[in-house]
Design a protein around this motif. Sequence first.
Motif, mmCIF file in Angstrom:
data_model
loop_
_atom_site.group_PDB
_atom_site.id
_atom_site.type_symbol
_atom_site.label_atom_id
_atom_site.label_comp_id
_atom_site.label_asym_id
_atom_site.label_seq_id
_atom_site.Cartn_x
_atom_site.Cartn_y
_atom_site.Cartn_z
ATOM 1 N N LEU A 1 7.459 -0.877 -16.853
ATOM 2 C CA LEU A 1 7.954 -1.113 -15.493
ATOM 3 C C LEU A 1 7.537 0.009 -14.552
ATOM 4 O O LEU A 1 7.298 -0.224 -13.365
ATOM 5 N N LEU A 2 7.454 1.222 -15.073
ATOM 6 C CA LEU A 2 6.948 2.322 -14.247
ATOM 7 C C LEU A 2 5.489 2.055 -13.873
ATOM 8 O O LEU A 2 5.073 2.299 -12.734
ATOM 9 N N ASP A 3 4.725 1.508 -14.813
ATOM 10 C CA ASP A 3 3.334 1.151 -14.528
ATOM 11 C C ASP A 3 3.257 0.062 -13.463
ATOM 12 O O ASP A 3 2.375 0.084 -12.594
ATOM 13 N N VAL A 4 4.169 -0.912 -13.536
ATOM 14 C CA VAL A 4 4.200 -1.982 -12.535
ATOM 15 C C VAL A 4 4.469 -1.406 -11.147
ATOM 16 O O VAL A 4 3.826 -1.778 -10.162
ATOM 17 N N LEU A 5 5.414 -0.476 -11.066
ATOM 18 C CA LEU A 5 5.740 0.147 -9.775
ATOM 19 C C LEU A 5 4.547 0.930 -9.232
ATOM 20 O O LEU A 5 4.183 0.799 -8.060
ATOM 21 N N LEU A 6 3.934 1.746 -10.074
ATOM 22 C CA LEU A 6 2.786 2.546 -9.647
ATOM 23 C C LEU A 6 1.626 1.662 -9.199
ATOM 24 O O LEU A 6 0.986 1.923 -8.178
ATOM 25 N N GLN A 7 1.374 0.594 -9.953
ATOM 26 C CA GLN A 7 0.268 -0.300 -9.609
ATOM 27 C C GLN A 7 0.550 -1.045 -8.313
ATOM 28 O O GLN A 7 -0.354 -1.254 -7.491
ATOM 29 N N SER A 8 1.807 -1.438 -8.109
ATOM 30 C CA SER A 8 2.172 -2.148 -6.879
ATOM 31 C C SER A 8 1.913 -1.282 -5.657
ATOM 32 O O SER A 8 1.344 -1.741 -4.657
ATOM 33 N N PHE A 9 2.326 -0.022 -5.722
ATOM 34 C CA PHE A 9 2.095 0.875 -4.590
ATOM 35 C C PHE A 9 0.606 1.139 -4.389
ATOM 36 O O PHE A 9 0.133 1.233 -3.259
ATOM 37 N N ALA A 10 -0.135 1.260 -5.489
ATOM 38 C CA ALA A 10 -1.585 1.459 -5.373
ATOM 39 C C ALA A 10 -2.238 0.254 -4.692
ATOM 40 O O ALA A 10 -3.117 0.410 -3.829
ATOM 41 N N ASP A 11 -1.799 -0.945 -5.067
ATOM 42 C CA ASP A 11 -2.339 -2.167 -4.459
ATOM 43 C C ASP A 11 -2.027 -2.220 -2.967
ATOM 44 O O ASP A 11 -2.888 -2.556 -2.148
ATOM 45 N N LEU A 12 -0.779 -1.912 -2.626
ATOM 46 C CA LEU A 12 -0.359 -1.998 -1.224
ATOM 47 C C LEU A 12 -1.040 -0.924 -0.375
ATOM 48 O O LEU A 12 -1.349 -1.150 0.789
ATOM 49 N N ARG A 13 -1.279 0.249 -0.949
ATOM 50 C CA ARG A 13 -2.011 1.291 -0.224
ATOM 51 C C ARG A 13 -3.455 0.850 0.039
ATOM 52 O O ARG A 13 -3.995 1.064 1.130
ATOM 53 N N ALA A 14 -4.071 0.239 -0.973
ATOM 54 C CA ALA A 14 -5.452 -0.243 -0.800
ATOM 55 C C ALA A 14 -5.510 -1.322 0.268
ATOM 56 O O ALA A 14 -6.442 -1.363 1.082
ATOM 57 N N SER A 15 -4.509 -2.192 0.286
ATOM 58 C CA SER A 15 -4.447 -3.246 1.301
ATOM 59 C C SER A 15 -4.285 -2.644 2.693
ATOM 60 O O SER A 15 -4.919 -3.093 3.654
ATOM 61 N N ALA A 16 -3.431 -1.602 2.808
ATOM 62 C CA ALA A 16 -3.220 -0.955 4.101
ATOM 63 C C ALA A 16 -4.491 -0.260 4.586
ATOM 64 O O ALA A 16 -4.820 -0.281 5.770
ATOM 65 N N ALA A 17 -5.225 0.341 3.652
ATOM 66 C CA ALA A 17 -6.459 1.032 4.020
ATOM 67 C C ALA A 17 -7.522 0.056 4.525
ATOM 68 O O ALA A 17 -8.347 0.398 5.374
ATOM 69 N N GLU B 1 5.016 -1.120 7.590
ATOM 70 C CA GLU B 1 5.485 0.018 8.374
ATOM 71 C C GLU B 1 5.742 1.219 7.483
ATOM 72 O O GLU B 1 5.619 2.367 7.904
ATOM 73 N N SER B 2 6.077 0.973 6.230
ATOM 74 C CA SER B 2 6.302 2.054 5.274
ATOM 75 C C SER B 2 5.041 2.880 5.076
ATOM 76 O O SER B 2 3.930 2.367 5.120
ATOM 77 N N ALA B 3 5.241 4.182 4.841
ATOM 78 C CA ALA B 3 4.107 5.065 4.571
ATOM 79 C C ALA B 3 3.604 4.911 3.143
ATOM 80 O O ALA B 3 2.553 5.445 2.788
ATOM 81 N N LEU B 4 4.365 4.174 2.310
ATOM 82 C CA LEU B 4 4.003 3.960 0.905
ATOM 83 C C LEU B 4 3.820 5.286 0.171
ATOM 84 O O LEU B 4 2.905 5.460 -0.629
ATOM 85 N N SER B 5 4.696 6.225 0.472
ATOM 86 C CA SER B 5 4.612 7.559 -0.117
ATOM 87 C C SER B 5 5.236 7.581 -1.503
ATOM 88 O O SER B 5 5.925 6.640 -1.931
ATOM 89 N N THR B 6 5.015 8.681 -2.194
ATOM 90 C CA THR B 6 5.643 8.874 -3.496
ATOM 91 C C THR B 6 7.161 8.892 -3.363
ATOM 92 O O THR B 6 7.880 8.366 -4.219
#
Length: 370
Positions: A259-275, A285-290
């Motif tokens: 589940l930690l991997d799922v969380l990390l991957q989700s944020f990585a995906d959303l950051r890539a989408s934002a970029a 609107e979230s900074a998608l920070s740690t």
Amino acid sequence: MSDILRAPAEIKYAEELDWLESIDDNPKPFSWRLSPKMVRLFILGSERSDGLDREISQKWFGDRSFVERSIVTLASDRGLLLIGDPGTGKSWLAELLSAAICRNSTLVVQGTAGTTEDHIKYSWNVSMVIAKGQSRESMIPSPIMTAMETGTIGRFEELTRSTSDVQDALISILSEKYVSVPELDSDSIVFAQPGFSIIATANSRDRGVNDLSSALKRRFNFVRIPVMTNRKSEAEIVRFRTEELLRRHQIELDVPPTLLDVLLQSFADLRASAAAAGSDDEKLESALSTAEQIGVLEDAILHSNFFGERALTARTLASSLVGSLARREPEDLAILNKYLHGVVEPRGKKEGGSWPEFLEGGRDAIATLS
């Protein structure tokens, strides 16, 4: 310490600091409690090559050079400005530095639109002034002035959120190292003692709110803290903070690595989408920070403990992610919905594991908020 909701670093890690101070025979600047080498060791943790009799825990996860440059700056006459996106650990690093150097991280001014010059210099106890007149006894020193008088570290959070008048007042303090009190006939100057410095933080997303003047910039050394992109380091931070939460609340709840991997991957995906997004409307609107990642996990853990089956599930994690990141209606909900259907659904079909349940939990959370 058990009666404190959130103990400052100098109390939380008092035993470590006491021990490091007892073995520290390195040269120390000014009135520092620890030498620069020991300050770095306290913040970044010990390694086998250090040859210590006990392990010192790592408390800040980031590039070693950022910590070293910060320490060197504080050993000089210049102020330190930590700048970066929200959730990059600026305030935590400032607190750890203050705790290690002077065993007091609580001399803090919070920068807001309502912060005035009095908040960084001094004000007056009105009742004492009426009774006895203006004197040093009736003066209320600000946290910054207290740091000056005691030769310790003063902290200024969110510097760019304060007005230009407040920022200008800092220029004099950083340049002259004293504060004049014209209301007093004698003893009217408060001089900074050796060891005094200021650690300020600034949110890089606040650019344009109250930009720093060139004069104030010259009084600070800048250390830019980037968003964490190293997957392993980010996982360590999230795990470290989560373990603290579980201890503080005395919760016995397992956080499965999957589940930690799922969380990390989700944020990585959303950051890539934002970029890759073409406009702000296509970005969360979230900074998608740690820090926000930790908040999502904490929310899921507490919900599971109080209202679930005392076991963290992918469904609860997805619900917390949607609830924490969906701040605009309908923009953020649309972005998260697109992510679930365009990324999570195909991944669930291909990889299985926790992803199908994560997809269902996210869908249900969006439906509830829509």
